[in-house]
Design a protein around this motif. Structure first.
Motif, PDB file in Angstrom:
ATOM      1  N   THR A   1       0.838  -1.201   0.000  1.00 21.66           N
ATOM      2  CA  THR A   1       0.000   0.000   0.000  1.00 21.66           C
ATOM      3  C   THR A   1       0.871   1.249   0.000  1.00 21.66           C
ATOM      4  OG1 THR A   1      -1.802  -1.134   1.128  1.00 21.66           O
ATOM      5  CG2 THR A   1      -1.766   1.272   1.307  1.00 21.66           C
TER       6      THR A   1
ATOM      7  N   ALA B   1       1.162   4.053  -3.031  1.00 24.44           N
ATOM      8  CA  ALA B   1       0.898   5.472  -2.756  1.00 24.44           C
ATOM      9  C   ALA B   1       2.081   6.338  -3.180  1.00 24.44           C
ATOM     10  CB  ALA B   1       0.601   5.678  -1.275  1.00 24.44           C
TER      11      ALA B   1
ATOM     12  N   LYS C   1       2.565   7.359  -6.887  1.00 27.03           N
ATOM     13  CA  LYS C   1       1.657   8.350  -7.476  1.00 27.03           C
ATOM     14  C   LYS C   1       2.287   9.742  -7.394  1.00 27.03           C
ATOM     15  CE  LYS C   1      -2.445   5.703  -6.270  1.00 27.03           C
ATOM     16  NZ  LYS C   1      -3.652   5.640  -5.446  1.00 27.03           N
TER      17      LYS C   1
ATOM     18  N   VAL D   1       2.338  12.875  -4.078  1.00 22.63           N
ATOM     19  CA  VAL D   1       2.233  12.342  -2.713  1.00 22.63           C
ATOM     20  C   VAL D   1       3.400  12.898  -1.888  1.00 22.63           C
ATOM     21  CG1 VAL D   1       2.337  10.247  -1.308  1.00 22.63           C
ATOM     22  CG2 VAL D   1       0.997  10.277  -3.413  1.00 22.63           C
TER      23      VAL D   1
ATOM     24  N   THR E   1      -2.102  13.889  -0.599  1.00 21.23           N
ATOM     25  CA  THR E   1      -1.941  12.605   0.095  1.00 21.23           C
ATOM     26  C   THR E   1      -0.612  12.629   0.826  1.00 21.23           C
ATOM     27  OG1 THR E   1      -3.244  11.411  -1.556  1.00 21.23           O
ATOM     28  CG2 THR E   1      -1.735  10.105  -0.208  1.00 21.23           C
TER      29      THR E   1
ATOM     30  N   VAL F   1       2.120  10.389   3.310  1.00 14.50           N
ATOM     31  CA  VAL F   1       2.589   9.113   3.822  1.00 14.50           C
ATOM     32  C   VAL F   1       3.544   9.452   4.961  1.00 14.50           C
ATOM     33  CG1 VAL F   1       3.883   7.011   3.304  1.00 14.50           C
ATOM     34  CG2 VAL F   1       2.338   7.983   1.586  1.00 14.50           C
TER      35      VAL F   1
ATOM     36  N   ASN G   1      -6.510  11.967   3.080  1.00 12.75           N
ATOM     37  CA  ASN G   1      -5.618  10.970   2.500  1.00 12.75           C
ATOM     38  C   ASN G   1      -4.288  10.932   3.243  1.00 12.75           C
ATOM     39  OD1 ASN G   1      -7.482  10.344   0.338  1.00 12.75           O
ATOM     40  ND2 ASN G   1      -6.963  12.363  -0.466  1.00 12.75           N
TER      41      ASN G   1
ATOM     42  N   ILE H   1      -1.573   8.166   5.237  1.00 14.73           N
ATOM     43  CA  ILE H   1      -1.202   6.761   5.415  1.00 14.73           C
ATOM     44  C   ILE H   1      -0.120   6.655   6.476  1.00 14.73           C
ATOM     45  CG2 ILE H   1      -0.148   4.745   4.286  1.00 14.73           C
ATOM     46  CD1 ILE H   1      -1.320   5.874   1.631  1.00 14.73           C
TER      47      ILE H   1
END
Length: 142
Positions: A50, A54, A57, A60, A101, A103, A126, A128
């Motif tokens: 995952t 991510a 993309k 991010v 997003t 991370v 978004n 993670i």
């Protein structure tokens, strides 16, 4: 005397959070058990697949939420450092774009999990929790 014991027990259970946590409401905790503690909510660590999807993309943002000293000792490429333990961490998060997003990772996944919750509370959709730096590094995340 019985009334005093009941009230003392009820006060103890209320103070330790036993009522709210669904524990028995009569009597006292079993001998040798510690009173319950409040644990801040966290978000589970996402799978390595995952995280890799991510990060593949465009747009991010990879955030290392460890201390600047930990970051300086080694970090993933393109990671920005936003210290979870900094007094102004919440202010720094508020200045980020909530439409992107993110991370997040740290040393073990604990700080990044707590930071993910904070991001979500601030309206970020978004986010993670990527977990531990070492695990990501060993998994080939660069």
């Amino acid at each position: 005397m019985i009334r005093f014991a009941f009230l003392a027990s009820a006060l103890f259970l209320a103070a330790t959070g036993a009522f709210a946590q669904g524990q028995p409401q009569s009597g006292s905790p079993a001998a040798g058990t510690a009173p319950t503690t409040v644990v801040a909510p966290t978000v589970p660590v996402a799978s390595l697949a995952t995280v890799q999807r991510a990060l593949a993309k465009p747009g991010v943002v990879l955030l290392d939420v460890r201390t600047p000293e930990e970051y300086a000792a080694g970090h993933l490429s393109n990671a920005q450092n936003v210290n979870f333990r900094a007094a102004d961490f919440t202010t720094q998060v508020s200045q980020l774009d909530p439409t992107k997003t993110y991370v997040l990772y740290c040393a073990s996944g604990n700080r990044s999990g707590k930071a993910t919750v904070l991001f979500q509370e601030k309206g970020f959709k978004n986010v993670i929790n990527a977990g531990a730096f070492k695990t990501l590094q060993e998994g080939g995340v660069k």
